[in-house]
Design a protein around this motif. Structure first.
Motif, short mmCIF file in Angstrom:
data_model
loop_
_atom_site.label_atom_id
_atom_site.label_comp_id
_atom_site.label_asym_id
_atom_site.label_seq_id
_atom_site.Cartn_x
_atom_site.Cartn_y
_atom_site.Cartn_z
N VAL A 89 1.08 -0.84 0.25
CA VAL A 89 0.14 -0.11 -0.10
C VAL A 89 0.96 1.15 -0.11
O VAL A 89 2.08 1.24 0.56
N ILE A 90 0.39 2.40 -0.70
CA ILE A 90 1.24 3.10 -0.71
C ILE A 90 0.80 4.79 -1.19
O ILE A 90 -0.27 5.17 -2.32
N GLU A 91 1.17 6.02 -0.16
CA GLU A 91 0.69 6.78 -0.11
C GLU A 91 1.40 7.90 -0.28
O GLU A 91 3.18 7.81 -0.34
N SER A 92 0.84 9.09 -0.81
CA SER A 92 2.14 10.10 -1.33
C SER A 92 1.96 10.88 -0.05
O SER A 92 0.99 11.47 1.90
N ARG A 93 3.61 11.71 0.43
CA ARG A 93 3.93 12.44 1.43
C ARG A 93 4.48 14.00 1.07
O ARG A 93 5.17 14.05 -0.54
N ASP A 94 4.61 14.58 1.54
CA ASP A 94 5.14 16.23 1.00
C ASP A 94 4.90 16.15 -0.03
O ASP A 94 6.21 16.02 -1.39
#
Length: 260
Positions: A89-94
């Protein structure tokens, strides 16, 4: 064997890890689908759809690029495991400059559960660390991969200690890097006695990771689980030669375990 004994041997497992990395979700997705040779080993890229084929006869059960990937096999092909599933599971940050990743490895071990689970968990930590090293320092450069195992004597309980000594990380060898901390620049003794400049990017009693300007060299203390010590080389140099790397490090590893 009674049903109770069989049930005790066949037990589900789950190994879950979370981390952040200085890479976009798209870069992480590319690494886990097409760039596995950069941190794990080269594998067939998954077919980009639910129900598609993936490495080792597994099947894609979730495909939502670049955020969710699940690959599952119920015919693993190993006598010690009957079900294997990998989920990212991959989520965007910054604003997309970084990514948060949750990795879950689950399935069923069918024999020697405690030993299998311990080995899988510790290897997971090392492989995911290597993934972060790859993403941070080398992706998306093409990789040349080599892997090899030590001789039978390297299955001994104390075998991996000899690897640290031979590299010069524990007081022996010519590297002069005894006692170096993780993250330190080191000089280690490689094949043919060559002094290699590297960063010691990982070190515990089970694994050693070295990062040079063009490669990730990984040492596996699989003797802790009854297997030979191993070495993998992820070489990103334009002129890298997999066979030459294999022969060089095989000679080095054989030499480690032929010393008195």
């Amino acid at each position: 064997m009674s049903q109770e004994q069989k049930d005790q041997q066949e037990r589900a497992f789950e190994i879950a890890r979370e981390f952040e990395v200085d890479a976009s979700p798209e870069e992480v997705w590319e690494a886990i689908t097409h760039g596995t040779g950069g941190y794990l080993w080269p594998m067939e890229a998954p077919e980009p759809r639910v129900g598609g084929s993936a490495a080792f006869g597994s099947t894609v059960t979730a495909w939502e690029p670049p955020h969710h990937l699940v690959i599952r096999s119920e015919d693993v092909g190993f006598p010690t495991q009957s079900v294997n599933q990998l989920e990212h599971v991959i989520e965007s940050r910054d604003d997309g400059r970084r990514a948060w990743v949750r990795y879950v490895h689950s399935g069923i071990f069918t024999d020697d559960w405690d030993n299998q689970y311990d080995g899988a968990g510790r290897h997971t930590d090392f492989y995911l660390h290597t993934l972060r090293e790859y993403l941070t320092h080398f992706a998306p450069r093409p990789v040349t991969f080599a892997t090899l195992n030590g001789p039978e004597v390297s299955t001994a309980p104390d075998a991996f200690e000899a690897v640290g000594r031979a590299l010069g990380l524990d007081g022996d060898g010519e590297g002069g890097s005894a006692g170096a901390a993780v993250g330190a620049a080191v000089g280690v003794t490689g094949p043919d006695g060559q002094l290699l400049d590297a960063v010691l990017d990982f070190r515990n009693p089970y694994f050693i990771g070295l990062r040079t300007d063009h490669a990730l060299v990984r040492f596996f203390g699989r003797n802790h689980w009854g297997a030979p010590v191993g070495v993998s080389v992820h070489d990103f140099a334009a002129d890298a030669d997999a066979k030459a790397n294999e022969l060089a490090w095989q000679g080095w590893l054989n030499g480690v375990f032929s010393r008195p």
